[in-house]
Motif scaffolding. Structure first.
Motif, PDB file in Angstrom:
ATOM      1  N   ARG A  71       0.822  -1.218   0.000  1.00 12.47           N
ATOM      2  CA  ARG A  71       0.000   0.000   0.000  1.00 12.47           C
ATOM      3  C   ARG A  71       0.849   1.257   0.000  1.00 12.47           C
ATOM      4  O   ARG A  71       0.455   2.273  -0.572  1.00 12.47           O
ATOM      5  N   CYS A  72       2.021   1.179   0.628  1.00  7.89           N
ATOM      6  CA  CYS A  72       2.917   2.341   0.615  1.00  7.89           C
ATOM      7  C   CYS A  72       3.615   2.498  -0.738  1.00  7.89           C
ATOM      8  O   CYS A  72       3.931   3.608  -1.145  1.00  7.89           O
ATOM      9  N   ILE A  73       3.832   1.371  -1.434  1.00 11.18           N
ATOM     10  CA  ILE A  73       4.518   1.469  -2.729  1.00 11.18           C
ATOM     11  C   ILE A  73       3.706   2.336  -3.695  1.00 11.18           C
ATOM     12  O   ILE A  73       4.261   3.073  -4.485  1.00 11.18           O
ATOM     13  N   ASN A  74       2.384   2.253  -3.619  1.00 16.55           N
ATOM     14  CA  ASN A  74       1.631   3.129  -4.531  1.00 16.55           C
ATOM     15  C   ASN A  74       0.821   4.210  -3.800  1.00 16.55           C
ATOM     16  O   ASN A  74      -0.114   4.765  -4.364  1.00 16.55           O
ATOM     17  N   TYR A  75       1.214   4.475  -2.562  1.00 16.64           N
ATOM     18  CA  TYR A  75       0.622   5.592  -1.814  1.00 16.64           C
ATOM     19  C   TYR A  75      -0.866   5.454  -1.563  1.00 16.64           C
ATOM     20  O   TYR A  75      -1.574   6.450  -1.416  1.00 16.64           O
ATOM     21  N   LEU A  76      -1.364   4.200  -1.521  1.00 19.49           N
ATOM     22  CA  LEU A  76      -2.683   4.011  -0.907  1.00 19.49           C
ATOM     23  C   LEU A  76      -2.561   4.410   0.552  1.00 19.49           C
ATOM     24  O   LEU A  76      -3.510   4.864   1.179  1.00 19.49           O
ATOM     25  N   GLY A 115      10.983   7.693   3.245  1.00 22.65           N
ATOM     26  CA  GLY A 115      11.456   6.782   2.213  1.00 22.65           C
ATOM     27  C   GLY A 115      11.204   7.326   0.815  1.00 22.65           C
ATOM     28  O   GLY A 115      10.423   8.256   0.632  1.00 22.65           O
ATOM     29  N   ILE A 116      11.893   6.727  -0.128  1.00 25.96           N
ATOM     30  CA  ILE A 116      11.807   7.171  -1.522  1.00 25.96           C
ATOM     31  C   ILE A 116      11.377   5.993  -2.387  1.00 25.96           C
ATOM     32  O   ILE A 116      11.923   4.899  -2.272  1.00 25.96           O
ATOM     33  N   ILE A 117      10.379   6.224  -3.228  1.00 27.06           N
ATOM     34  CA  ILE A 117       9.952   5.213  -4.200  1.00 27.06           C
ATOM     35  C   ILE A 117      10.282   5.742  -5.589  1.00 27.06           C
ATOM     36  O   ILE A 117       9.845   6.847  -5.942  1.00 27.06           O
ATOM     37  N   SER A 118      11.013   4.967  -6.353  1.00 21.59           N
ATOM     38  CA  SER A 118      11.296   5.367  -7.735  1.00 21.59           C
ATOM     39  C   SER A 118      10.793   4.286  -8.669  1.00 21.59           C
ATOM     40  O   SER A 118      11.135   3.114  -8.511  1.00 21.59           O
ATOM     41  N   ILE A 119       9.969   4.698  -9.611  1.00 22.93           N
ATOM     42  CA  ILE A 119       9.491   3.778 -10.638  1.00 22.93           C
ATOM     43  C   ILE A 119       9.676   4.467 -11.980  1.00 22.93           C
ATOM     44  O   ILE A 119       9.076   5.508 -12.229  1.00 22.93           O
ATOM     45  N   GLY A 120      10.519   3.884 -12.823  1.00 22.57           N
ATOM     46  CA  GLY A 120      10.833   4.538 -14.082  1.00 22.57           C
ATOM     47  C   GLY A 120      11.357   5.933 -13.803  1.00 22.57           C
ATOM     48  O   GLY A 120      12.259   6.102 -12.990  1.00 22.57           O
ATOM     49  N   ASP A 121      10.744   6.929 -14.439  1.00 18.34           N
ATOM     50  CA  ASP A 121      11.244   8.292 -14.247  1.00 18.34           C
ATOM     51  C   ASP A 121      10.474   9.038 -13.155  1.00 18.34           C
ATOM     52  O   ASP A 121      10.613  10.238 -12.990  1.00 18.34           O
ATOM     53  N   THR A 122       9.640   8.304 -12.403  1.00 19.08           N
ATOM     54  CA  THR A 122       8.895   8.941 -11.318  1.00 19.08           C
ATOM     55  C   THR A 122       9.583   8.663  -9.998  1.00 19.08           C
ATOM     56  O   THR A 122       9.875   7.512  -9.681  1.00 19.08           O
ATOM     57  N   GLN A 123       9.842   9.733  -9.247  1.00 18.66           N
ATOM     58  CA  GLN A 123      10.426   9.529  -7.929  1.00 18.66           C
ATOM     59  C   GLN A 123       9.606  10.292  -6.893  1.00 18.66           C
ATOM     60  O   GLN A 123       9.295  11.461  -7.093  1.00 18.66           O
ATOM     61  N   ASP A 133       9.496  11.169  -2.866  1.00 19.81           N
ATOM     62  CA  ASP A 133      10.125  11.152  -1.539  1.00 19.81           C
ATOM     63  C   ASP A 133       9.056  11.541  -0.525  1.00 19.81           C
ATOM     64  O   ASP A 133       8.432  12.595  -0.650  1.00 19.81           O
ATOM     65  N   ALA A 134       8.828  10.672   0.458  1.00 20.36           N
ATOM     66  CA  ALA A 134       7.756  10.921   1.431  1.00 20.36           C
ATOM     67  C   ALA A 134       7.931  12.270   2.131  1.00 20.36           C
ATOM     68  O   ALA A 134       6.956  12.870   2.581  1.00 20.36           O
ATOM     69  N   ALA A 135       9.166  12.742   2.207  1.00 25.85           N
ATOM     70  CA  ALA A 135       9.432  14.010   2.895  1.00 25.85           C
ATOM     71  C   ALA A 135       8.788  15.193   2.167  1.00 25.85           C
ATOM     72  O   ALA A 135       8.456  16.194   2.785  1.00 25.85           O
ATOM     73  N   HIS A 136       8.657  15.079   0.856  1.00 24.64           N
ATOM     74  CA  HIS A 136       8.010  16.168   0.116  1.00 24.64           C
ATOM     75  C   HIS A 136       7.312  15.614  -1.125  1.00 24.64           C
ATOM     76  O   HIS A 136       7.728  15.859  -2.259  1.00 24.64           O
ATOM     77  N   ALA A 137       6.285  14.807  -0.881  1.00 29.19           N
ATOM     78  CA  ALA A 137       5.560  14.163  -1.977  1.00 29.19           C
ATOM     79  C   ALA A 137       4.488  15.112  -2.507  1.00 29.19           C
ATOM     80  O   ALA A 137       3.552  15.449  -1.789  1.00 29.19           O
ATOM     81  N   SER A 162       3.202  14.120  -8.277  1.00 27.47           N
ATOM     82  CA  SER A 162       4.109  12.962  -8.371  1.00 27.47           C
ATOM     83  C   SER A 162       3.424  11.698  -7.833  1.00 27.47           C
ATOM     84  O   SER A 162       3.668  10.600  -8.331  1.00 27.47           O
ATOM     85  N   VAL A 163       2.557  11.855  -6.834  1.00 24.46           N
ATOM     86  CA  VAL A 163       1.828  10.694  -6.314  1.00 24.46           C
ATOM     87  C   VAL A 163       0.875  10.153  -7.386  1.00 24.46           C
ATOM     88  O   VAL A 163       0.773   8.935  -7.585  1.00 24.46           O
ATOM     89  N   LEU A 164       0.204  11.048  -8.099  1.00 27.66           N
ATOM     90  CA  LEU A 164      -0.698  10.591  -9.168  1.00 27.66           C
ATOM     91  C   LEU A 164       0.077   9.850 -10.246  1.00 27.66           C
ATOM     92  O   LEU A 164      -0.381   8.824 -10.767  1.00 27.66           O
TER      93      LEU A 164
END
Ligand SMILES: Nc1ncnc2c1ncn2[C@@H]1O[C@H](COP(=O)(O)OP(=O)(O)O)[C@@H](O)[C@H]1O
Ligand SMILES: [Mg+2]
Length: 244
Positions: free
Chosen positions: A45-50, A56-64, A66-70, A74-76
């Motif tokens: 659920r955290c990997i896709n921000y449900l 922590g930082i999630i990077s998928i392809g060119d999307t990054q 960072d929970a500190a300033h999401a 970028s969440v969408l």
């Protein structure tokens, strides 16, 4: 390529994810196992921000992200790069199988309705449910409903599919058809992270098995290694319980 760095999440002061680090290659099939209450669902659920991680930082392809300033944007973007298959299907009860699959294409991907319906019809036939296009979830078997749930995830062509115990709510007779569909996706090199208690399936499908306990990755490796010669006592104790 997906990179998860130092993912942390607490509920009521209790750490549920305690600094998860994980790199997932394109096309890789990861199976996550572990006792219940150990943070497996929270990880997905955290990997896709449900759920919003604490850090922590999630990077998928060119999307990054960072929970500190999401940022919302970028969440969408992250959500569009991931898709989720729920234990309880989470289909819209008042929409047909076809509409359930088309819905995300219309609302998330902003596709024109006729195009979305056409794509959804293709997916329905791909998952063997072309003849159920106009059926509502209540008239489908559990296995068929979950296949629609997977079809909905397939529709978004996301970089990674997240499965949270996709067969746990099913009567035993419907489990196999859902696992078969997941195997079909695996053969197509769809990147997947799967939480499951189906150990034979895990052994069969996984490129890498991750054993989690207490919000941490205790041990990981190819299924042959984890199931036959785990290094950690906790992994051994868990497998003794579930494999007997
Ligand atoms: N929304 C929530 N609020 C409070 N506690 C939660 C919430 N979601 C999960 N938890 C707690 O976090 C822990 C891990 O839960 P979960 O990720 O669902 O574990 P698993 O999927 O491995 O069974 C459990 O103790 C659970 O009670
Ligand atoms: Mg869970």
């Amino acid at each position: 390529m997906i990179r998860i760095q130092n993912l942390t999440k607490a509920y009521n002061g209790q750490k549920v994810l305690d600094g998860i680090n994980l790199d997932i290659a394109e096309g890789e099939i990861i199976v996550v196992i572990g006792p219940s209450g150990t943070g497996k669902s929270t990880l997905l659920r955290c990997i896709n921000y449900l759920e919003q991680p604490d850090a922590g930082i999630i990077s998928i392809g060119d999307t990054q992200v960072d929970a500190a300033h999401a940022s919302r944007k970028s969440v969408l973007k992250l959500r569009r790069n991931t898709s989720f298959v729920f234990q309880n299907y989470a289909l819209f009860a008042n929409k047909t199988a076809l509409q359930n699959i088309a819905e995300g294409l219309i609302t998330v991907w902003k596709k024109p309705k006729p195009q979305a319906l056409q794509e959804a019809a293709q997916i329905l036939s791909d998952i063997g449910l072309a003849d159920k296009a106009d059926s509502y979830p209540a008239s489908l078997s559990g296995g068929q409903q979950q296949r629609v749930g997977i079809g909905r995830a397939m529709a978004s062509h996301s970089q990674v599919m997240l499965f949270d115990e996709p067969t746990s709510a099913l009567d035993p007779e419907w489990v196999e058809e859902v696992l078969q569909l997941m195997k079909k996706l695996a053969h197509r090199k769809q990147t997947m992270v799967i939480v499951t208690h189906e150990m034979d399936f895990a052994r069969d499908i996984a490129d890498r098995v991750i054993f989690m306990e207490g919000g941490r990755i205790v041990e990981q490796g190819p299924p042959q290694k984890i199931f036959s010669q785990p290094d950690d006592d906790r992994t051994r104790a868990f497998l003794r319980k579930v494999l007997r």
